[in-house]
Scaffold this active site. Structure first.
Site, PDB file in Angstrom:
ATOM      1  CB  ALA A 160      -0.947  -0.005   1.198  1.00 58.86           C
ATOM      2  CE1 TYR A 184      -8.977   7.128   1.123  1.00 59.77           C
ATOM      3  CE2 TYR A 184      -6.933   7.722   2.233  1.00 59.77           C
ATOM      4  CZ  TYR A 184      -8.303   7.822   2.112  1.00 59.77           C
ATOM      5  OH  TYR A 184      -8.998   8.617   2.977  1.00 59.77           O
ATOM      6  CB  THR A 186      -3.156   9.829   1.583  1.00 58.38           C
ATOM      7  OG1 THR A 186      -3.304   8.432   1.895  1.00 58.38           O
ATOM      8  CG2 THR A 186      -4.281  10.620   2.219  1.00 58.38           C
ATOM      9  CE  LYS A 187      -1.765   3.988   0.919  1.00 59.46           C
ATOM     10  NZ  LYS A 187      -2.815   4.508   1.801  1.00 59.46           N
ATOM     11  CG  ASN A 188       3.961   7.314  -2.874  1.00 62.22           C
ATOM     12  OD1 ASN A 188       3.596   7.977  -1.912  1.00 62.22           O
ATOM     13  ND2 ASN A 188       5.010   6.514  -2.829  1.00 62.22           N
TER      14      ASN A 188
END
Length: 391
Positions: A160, A184, A186-188
């Site tokens: 994740a 999601y 907030t992910k990279n």
């Protein structure tokens, strides 16, 4: 000058460009919003990026973990070893698949699961290991792969945090039978909500695709195509886990910028290292040799005996300066559900417990401007001043 309230720096805010917006609009205009050609393209692009054989897009990393365990034929009561320093989804997916989560404590420096602790938890009921590449730092895959092979265990990587992560020249998510990724917000790279599963075999890929869409026969999403109606067969009791074309439309362009986004976060990471080095904080350990860190989270450890304030007081002080933060993570044994169901106690996992009570993540996003980074650094310094937490 301090940030004003209307300049609040949201933690993990994604870097979205015009190309994503136009691609989403194109999907809206065609009317194809659900699973379709853009999902297939995103899967192919991700396969190429990861040099993997098979990729299946789903609606979350949680779904990816769940489906991976079902494809691994996890049986009721089978034990799955994972880390206590992770989001609850890792343990919950094991539970929903019918398994029993078993925790192995983390290494206090890397914050990743400790292979020595993993081996100590292996029993004749152990079926799988789920290492989590925490914050984008790769786990010790040499040791974990050796354990999986020696004890005939399924290895499922929770990636994740680890889209860009590599270990000894090999990309995270390609070591185990399954690699699970999150997109999601907030992910990279993001699709708003979304996930991906990498698999080694066509058989696993085919079964996961069926399970992800109600258990309907493969390519059932094509039943409304302009080729005419296509009947489908329900072959398993599956789930509603498919990704939408609108999500994939975002991901296609996000993935094209995965490397420049990584370079920007690396630059911010290095700036934090330089500007926070004089403070009584524990900064992240340097990346290990022959690895690539995903630079997903920049975590500080707030030891009250050294800083004079607690972690939670630090969070309050940062918020008062209009800087968003995160906590990754309060260890799983701290949560009442797991204490009641499994009898987990924080003192049994001392490293994860201490880290979970001290950790705070500061903003680390490709969207951050140089001024944003300077504001974060200034806020961290100010928050360690006792006056910043005065009532």
């Amino acid at each position: 000058m301090p940030r004003s309230k209307d300049q609040f720096l949201v933690f993990g805010s994604p870097a979205i460009k015009e190309a994503e917006m136009q691609e989403v609009m194109a999907s809206m205009k065609t009317g194809w919003l659900g699973t379709g050609p853009k999902v297939m393209r995103f899967e192919q692009d991700f396969c190429t990026y990861k040099s993997s054989k098979h990729a299946i897009a789903v609606n979350s990393c949680t779904a990816a973990l769940h489906l991976s365990m079902l494809a691994a034929c996890l049986q009721p009561g089978d034990e799955v070893i994972t880390t206590p320093l992770t989001f609850c989804a890792t343990a919950n997916a094991i539970i929903h698949a019918g398994g029993v989560p078993v925790l192995a404590d983390v290494d206090p420096v890397t914050l990743n699961i400790d292979p020595v602790q993993v081996e100590a938890k292996i029993t004749d009921r152990t079926k799988a290991i789920i290492p989590v590449h925490f914050a984008g730092r790769p786990c010790n895959m040499t040791a974990l792969c050796e354990l999986a092979q020696r004890y005939s265990l399924v290895l499922i990587e929770d990636c994740a945090h680890a889209i860009e992560t590599e270990y000894q020249g090999r990309k995270a998510g390609t070591f185990g039978s399954f690699g699970c990724f999150s997109f999601y917000v907030t992910k990279n790279i993001t699709t708003g909500e979304g996930g991906m599963i990498l698999t080694q075999t066509q058989e696993d890929a085919d079964r996961i695709k069926v399970l992800a869409l109600h258990g309907m026969s493969q390519d059932a999403w094509k039943r409304f195509s302009d080729d005419g109606y296509n009947h489908y067969q329900v072959v398993e009791a599956g789930f509603k886990y498919n990704m939408m074309d609108i999500q994939a439309a975002i991901g296609i362009h996000q993935l094209q910028r995965v490397t420049p986004y990584w370079h920007r976060r690396q630059q911010i990471w290095q700036q934090y290292n330089q500007t926070l080095a004089d403070l009584p904080l524990t900064l992240p350990a340097p990346p290990e040799p022959n690895t690539i860190h995903g630079y997903h989270l920049y975590t500080l450890l707030i030891d009250e005996s050294q800083t004079g304030i607690s972690r939670d007081q630090f969070l309050v002080a940062m918020h008062r300066q209009h800087i968003g933060t995160g906590v990754h993570y309060l260890s799983l044994p701290e949560h009442p559900y797991y204490q009641q169901r499994f009898g987990w106690q924080p003192q049994d996992y001392p490293h994860a417990t201490r880290i979970g009570r001290q950790t705070v993540s500061i903003p680390l996003s490709a969207k951050l401007l140089d001024q944003d980074v300077e504001d974060v650094v200034a806020a961290v310094h100010q928050s360690l001043d006792a006056s910043a937490i005065a009532a």
